[in-house]
Design an enzyme around this catalytic site. Structure first.
Site, PDB file in Angstrom:
ATOM      1  CE  LYS A 190      -1.889   2.794   2.840  1.00 20.05           C
ATOM      2  NZ  LYS A 190      -1.747   4.028   2.037  1.00 20.05           N
ATOM      3  CB  CYS A 301      12.665   9.005   8.765  1.00 22.46           C
ATOM      4  SG  CYS A 301      13.691   8.005   7.703  1.00 22.46           S
ATOM      5  CD  GLU A 397       9.776  12.599  12.159  1.00 23.39           C
ATOM      6  OE1 GLU A 397       8.708  12.040  12.414  1.00 23.39           O
ATOM      7  OE2 GLU A 397      10.702  12.061  11.526  1.00 23.39           O
TER       8      GLU A 397
HETATM    9  P1  NAD Z   1       2.142   8.160   8.163  1.00 20.48           P
HETATM   10  O1  NAD Z   1       2.467   7.307   9.320  1.00 20.48           O
HETATM   11  O2  NAD Z   1       1.041   9.121   8.296  1.00 20.48           O
HETATM   12  O3  NAD Z   1       1.786   7.290   6.883  1.00 20.48           O
HETATM   13  C1  NAD Z   1       2.580   6.206   6.481  1.00 20.48           C
HETATM   14  C2  NAD Z   1       1.714   5.172   5.829  1.00 20.48           C
HETATM   15  O4  NAD Z   1       0.795   4.680   6.804  1.00 20.48           O
HETATM   16  C3  NAD Z   1       0.877   5.698   4.663  1.00 20.48           C
HETATM   17  O5  NAD Z   1       0.831   4.717   3.648  1.00 20.48           O
HETATM   18  C4  NAD Z   1      -0.501   5.880   5.280  1.00 20.48           C
HETATM   19  O6  NAD Z   1      -1.559   5.761   4.373  1.00 20.48           O
HETATM   20  C5  NAD Z   1      -0.527   4.754   6.295  1.00 20.48           C
HETATM   21  N1  NAD Z   1      -1.452   5.004   7.395  1.00 20.48           N
HETATM   22  C6  NAD Z   1      -1.801   6.200   7.922  1.00 20.48           C
HETATM   23  N2  NAD Z   1      -2.707   6.030   8.889  1.00 20.48           N
HETATM   24  C7  NAD Z   1      -2.946   4.699   8.974  1.00 20.48           C
HETATM   25  C8  NAD Z   1      -3.806   3.905   9.788  1.00 20.48           C
HETATM   26  N3  NAD Z   1      -4.620   4.448  10.686  1.00 20.48           N
HETATM   27  N4  NAD Z   1      -3.767   2.556   9.622  1.00 20.48           N
HETATM   28  C9  NAD Z   1      -2.959   1.993   8.691  1.00 20.48           C
HETATM   29  N5  NAD Z   1      -2.160   2.696   7.892  1.00 20.48           N
HETATM   30  C10 NAD Z   1      -2.134   4.040   8.028  1.00 20.48           C
HETATM   31  O7  NAD Z   1       3.514   8.822   7.788  1.00 20.48           O
HETATM   32  P2  NAD Z   1       3.827   9.768   6.573  1.00 20.48           P
HETATM   33  O8  NAD Z   1       3.262  11.093   6.926  1.00 20.48           O
HETATM   34  O9  NAD Z   1       3.416   9.185   5.306  1.00 20.48           O
HETATM   35  O10 NAD Z   1       5.433   9.778   6.596  1.00 20.48           O
HETATM   36  C11 NAD Z   1       6.123  10.537   7.466  1.00 20.48           C
HETATM   37  C12 NAD Z   1       6.651   9.709   8.615  1.00 20.48           C
HETATM   38  O11 NAD Z   1       7.375   8.573   8.154  1.00 20.48           O
HETATM   39  C13 NAD Z   1       7.622  10.498   9.435  1.00 20.48           C
HETATM   40  O12 NAD Z   1       7.325  10.340  10.795  1.00 20.48           O
HETATM   41  C14 NAD Z   1       8.968   9.850   9.121  1.00 20.48           C
HETATM   42  O13 NAD Z   1       9.921   9.991  10.100  1.00 20.48           O
HETATM   43  C15 NAD Z   1       8.618   8.455   8.847  1.00 20.48           C
HETATM   44  N6  NAD Z   1       9.603   7.819   7.976  1.00 20.48           N
HETATM   45  C16 NAD Z   1      10.435   6.890   8.523  1.00 20.48           C
HETATM   46  C17 NAD Z   1      11.397   6.261   7.739  1.00 20.48           C
HETATM   47  C18 NAD Z   1      12.316   5.227   8.330  1.00 20.48           C
HETATM   48  O14 NAD Z   1      12.904   4.468   7.586  1.00 20.48           O
HETATM   49  N7  NAD Z   1      12.462   5.144   9.614  1.00 20.48           N
HETATM   50  C19 NAD Z   1      11.492   6.576   6.380  1.00 20.48           C
HETATM   51  C20 NAD Z   1      10.616   7.524   5.851  1.00 20.48           C
HETATM   52  C21 NAD Z   1       9.665   8.130   6.674  1.00 20.48           C
END
Ligand code: NAD
Length: 497
Positions: A190, A301, A397
């Site tokens: 997804k 991140c 963050e």
């Molecule tokens: P997010 O957590 O909002 O979304 C990530 C994914 O989760 C998306 O596909 C989203 O649709 C899904 N999602 C959102 N709510 C959900 C729910 N209730 N149930 C199931 N799935 C759900 O994060 P984002 O805004 O897309 O990305 C930013 C975040 O990702 C930042 O906190 C960043 O630090 C982190 N990040 C971490 C890494 C790493 O490798 N550690 C890499 C990139 C980004």
């Protein structure tokens, strides 16, 4: 090969992105026919209508993935066969690098140079690296007595789910898909709702490369519907999630509320960039500090947004980093001269602007940037000085271009401040003293510590977080395979001595 701005614009004008789901080897609409729009964050243009997948579509994709896994065409194929197909995927991604990079740039607002690096270089490397590992992994034979032969083997776990973020869409897809498929798993992916297009195109190319129907499925949709359905699905054996810590917690709960699937989490961070008193304050250090903070507009991140500088160096550091960052060009992501593209959405831009406001209210000194009066979702890179550890901008963050400079009086104070966070993804340390470097690297509770240069490592080295930046799972390196394998003991009683 880098093209001109006009060339990239010409590629963009010819793209006809497909926003349908990719299930069981074919594009299709969501079961209920619903769609949502994906837009170019830099211009607001609608790029495609995207299948709004929900639980029914996830069920279909998982059923296809399970059927493919059980049939064994991929899961029980000779590893050399999987290797050849994944090498072909790498080749096709390289051949379509310009198209995929432009698609990524317009869907995510990322600079074309970054997209070319991630997609022209990194993504195919991932498929190639895990392809080449497919036939080079071995089990173990336990040291038993003569009456038994104890074999320890690893088998693909089954159906792997992957939930992706929007900041490095296709790279994160490759992080998950390449090791999952190398082991023999089937995958249900997804992508983030903001950036589905490149992953859908990748699935099509993978099918063309010879990945059998059902082995790779992409279900675009929202987190609360498609994402949750993946988390709660009882026929998904492992899920690898990259995103926020808040949603990562939900995946732990989804697992507990369903089939106890394995959950691999790569989450957020608030990573420190530490410059000790003996560091050489040269252009290289300043370049690394600027890159650590502003790469991908800070939507990274492992961005090093807390920069902890030895007190005697703070003034020089601040003035040099401001000079360096002023040279960054903000603008059209498709222009190769652009260094910083657009924030992903209006909401995200507003969130980042609220952090800038909170920095001002808490008494930090803004020494550059912060302007958002630009068309699209752009924010000027912003630098705060006199940031103190209790300020919100030092603790949370931000995920945008907002750097906070903090003054520290000793290496031990730097360590205390650096460790005072729930996160533990990354840290950078600059020092000329090797003993101090090793001491700091060992003492920092982070998944990656980078010394005398900002880097996340490369494909060969595992990436993931300590504390609330992740689970024990790691992306990259041979460690990534562990998320998609399970261990079996075969204990054979023998009569021969
Ligand atoms: P997010 O957590 O909002 O979304 C990530 C994914 O989760 C998306 O596909 C989203 O649709 C899904 N999602 C959102 N709510 C959900 C729910 N209730 N149930 C199931 N799935 C759900 O994060 P984002 O805004 O897309 O990305 C930013 C975040 O990702 C930042 O906190 C960043 O630090 C982190 N990040 C971490 C890494 C790493 O490798 N550690 C890499 C990139 C980004």
């Amino acid at each position: 090969m880098t093209l001109s701005h006009a060339d990239y614009q010409a590629i963009a004008s010819k793209l006809k992105p497909n926003g349908q789901a990719f299930i069981d080897g074919a594009f299709c609409d969501a079961a209920d026919g619903e769609k949502f729009e994906t837009t170019n964050p830099a211009s607001g243009d609608v790029l495609a209508e995207v299948a709004h997948c929900k639980a029914a579509d996830v069920n279909r994709a998982v059923a296809a993935a399970r059927r493919a896994f059980n049939e064994g065409t991929w899961s029980r194929a000779e590893p050399e066969e999987r290797k050849e197909v994944l090498l072909q995927v790498a080749k096709l991604v390289r051949e379509h690098a310009h198209e995929l990079a432009v698609l990524e740039s317009i869907d995510a607002g990322k600079t074309i140079n970054d997209c070319m690096e991630e997609i022209g270089v990194e993504v195919p490397k991932f498929f190639q690296w895990y392809a080449e590992l497919a036939d080079k992994t071995f089990g173990k034979v336990a040291n038993t007595g003569p009456g038994a032969l104890g074999l320890v083997i690893q088998e693909p776990i089954g159906v792997a789910g992957a939930i992706l973020p929007w900041n490095f869409p296709l790279l994160m897809a490759a992080f998950k898909i390449a090791p999952a498929l190398a082991t023999g798993c089937s995958a249900v992916i997804k992508p983030a709702e903001q950036t589905p297009l490149s992953t859908l195109r990748l699935a099509e190319l993978m099918h063309e490369a010879g990945v059998p129907a059902g082995v790779i499925n992409v279900i675009p949709g929202y987190g609360e519907t498609a994402g949750q359905a993946v988390g709660l699905h009882s026929d998904i054996d492992t899920v690898s999630f990259t995103g926020s810590t808040e949603v990562g917690r939900m995946f732990m709960r989804y697992s507990g509320d369903s089939n106890l699937k394995v959950v691999g989490l790569e989450l957020g961070g608030k990573s420190p960039f530490i410059v000790l008193g003996d560091a050489v304050m040269d252009d290289d250090l300043i370049d690394h500090a600027a890159m650590a903070a502003f790469w991908n507009g800070g939507q990274n991140c492992s961005a090093n947004m807390r920069q902890l500088i030895a007190a005697p160096l703070v003034e020089e550091f601040s003035s040099r980093i401001v000079d360096r960052v002023r040279a960054f060009k903000l603008g059209d992501p498709l222009d190769p001269a652009t260094d910083i593209g657009s924030m992903i959405t209006r909401d995200h831009k507003e969130l980042v602007m609220r952090y800038i406001q909170s920095g001002l209210e808490d008494g930090a000194s803004k020494i550059m940037g912060g302007n958002s009066e630009l068309p699209g979702h752009f924010i000027e890179p912003t630098v705060f000085q006199n940031v103190t550890p209790e300020m919100k901008i030092a603790r949370e963050e931000i995920f945008g271009p907002v750097l906070g400079i903090m003054s520290v009086n000793s290496a031990e104070e730097a360590l205390t401040v650096a460790c005072d966070t729930d996160y533990g993804l990354h840290a950078t340390v600059f020092t000329q003293d090797i003993d101090q470097a090793i001491h700091m690297a060992r003492s920092l509770p982070c998944g990656t510590v980078s010394v005398n240069g900002y880097s996340e490592g490369d494909i060969k080295t595992p990436f993931g977080g300590y504390k609330q930046s992740g689970s024990l799972a790691r992306d990259n390196g041979t460690e990534a395979l562990e998320q998609y394998l399970q261990t079996k003991t075969i204990w054979i009683q023998t009569k021969a001595g």
